[in-house]
Design an enzyme around this catalytic site. Structure first.
Site, PDB file in Angstrom:
ATOM      1  N   GLN A  76       0.851  -1.184   0.000  1.00 53.15           N
ATOM      2  CA  GLN A  76       0.000   0.000   0.000  1.00 53.15           C
ATOM      3  C   GLN A  76       0.888   1.236   0.000  1.00 53.15           C
ATOM      4  O   GLN A  76       1.735   1.407   0.862  1.00 53.15           O
ATOM      5  CB  GLN A  76      -0.922   0.000   1.223  1.00 53.15           C
ATOM      6  CG  GLN A  76      -1.871   1.176   1.267  1.00 53.15           C
ATOM      7  CD  GLN A  76      -2.817   1.124   2.463  1.00 53.15           C
ATOM      8  OE1 GLN A  76      -2.728   0.250   3.313  1.00 53.15           O
ATOM      9  NE2 GLN A  76      -3.734   2.071   2.509  1.00 53.15           N
TER      10      GLN A  76
ATOM     11  N   VAL B  35      -0.193   4.679  -0.211  1.00 54.12           N
ATOM     12  CA  VAL B  35      -0.757   5.821   0.511  1.00 54.12           C
ATOM     13  C   VAL B  35      -1.638   5.276   1.621  1.00 54.12           C
ATOM     14  O   VAL B  35      -2.572   4.519   1.346  1.00 54.12           O
ATOM     15  CB  VAL B  35      -1.582   6.730  -0.433  1.00 54.12           C
ATOM     16  CG1 VAL B  35      -2.226   7.873   0.344  1.00 54.12           C
ATOM     17  CG2 VAL B  35      -0.716   7.271  -1.565  1.00 54.12           C
TER      18      VAL B  35
ATOM     19  N   HIS C 196      -8.017   3.428  -0.600  1.00 47.14           N
ATOM     20  CA  HIS C 196      -8.307   3.853  -1.963  1.00 47.14           C
ATOM     21  C   HIS C 196      -8.412   2.646  -2.884  1.00 47.14           C
ATOM     22  O   HIS C 196      -7.781   1.622  -2.665  1.00 47.14           O
ATOM     23  CB  HIS C 196      -7.261   4.847  -2.485  1.00 47.14           C
ATOM     24  CG  HIS C 196      -5.865   4.341  -2.528  1.00 47.14           C
ATOM     25  ND1 HIS C 196      -5.090   4.196  -1.391  1.00 47.14           N
ATOM     26  CD2 HIS C 196      -5.086   3.957  -3.560  1.00 47.14           C
ATOM     27  CE1 HIS C 196      -3.887   3.758  -1.731  1.00 47.14           C
ATOM     28  NE2 HIS C 196      -3.870   3.586  -3.049  1.00 47.14           N
TER      29      HIS C 196
ATOM     30  N   HIS D 174      -8.189   1.774  -6.974  1.00 52.43           N
ATOM     31  CA  HIS D 174      -7.908   2.175  -8.344  1.00 52.43           C
ATOM     32  C   HIS D 174      -8.981   1.536  -9.209  1.00 52.43           C
ATOM     33  O   HIS D 174      -9.210   0.328  -9.123  1.00 52.43           O
ATOM     34  CB  HIS D 174      -6.545   1.648  -8.802  1.00 52.43           C
ATOM     35  CG  HIS D 174      -5.392   2.272  -8.097  1.00 52.43           C
ATOM     36  ND1 HIS D 174      -4.695   3.322  -8.626  1.00 52.43           N
ATOM     37  CD2 HIS D 174      -4.827   1.987  -6.904  1.00 52.43           C
ATOM     38  CE1 HIS D 174      -3.724   3.663  -7.786  1.00 52.43           C
ATOM     39  NE2 HIS D 174      -3.790   2.876  -6.726  1.00 52.43           N
TER      40      HIS D 174
END
Length: 135
Positions: free
Chosen positions: A91, A93, A97, A99
């Site tokens: 990971q 960040v 999240h 994509h």
């Protein structure tokens, strides 16, 4: 602010695809395909394990809306939805999240892993997993 996504949301400096009170979608700085989008919760949650179920459900609903739009607006044949959660997952960040990457049959790249994990577990990992999920 330590979280790059939180800073981006607060500064209102993204190329927004969608903005809602719980989940947002925006273009990444370096897309890997035309129309590649990131879908994130509006509030900071580090990863899948940190995110409350109701926020995760709203975020995934936006993933679906973005994916549908990729087919209708971009003519994509399909999409890849990618997520990495936790320290062993690469990971990049520490803000949950997803994509959402539009795909076409002739796009010339693969998002699938090209190798196999070197990790070996004793016993039957699927039986262990099924037991943990059940109870």
């Amino acid at each position: 602010m330590d979280c790059v996504f939180c800073a981006l949301i607060q500064a209102d400096s993204a190329r927004w695809v969608a903005r809602g009170p719980v989940a947002l979608a925006f273009a990444p700085l370096t897309p890997i395909a035309p129309g590649h989008a990131l879908v994130v919760p509006a509030s900071h949650f580090a990863d899948l394990f940190d995110t409350p179920p109701e926020v995760l459900a709203e975020t995934m609903a936006l993933v679906r809306r973005v994916a549908d739009a990729m087919r209708s607006a971009l003519g994509a044949d399909g999409v890849n939805v990618l997520n990495a959660s936790g320290p062993g997952s690469e990971q990049s960040v520490p803000h949950l999240h997803f994509h959402v990457i539009p795909r076409w049959q002739d796009d010339g790249f693969s998002t699938w892993p090209t190798g196999r994990s070197q990790r070996r577990l004793q016993d039957d990992p699927i039986a262990r997993l099924a037991s943990a999920v059940a109870g």
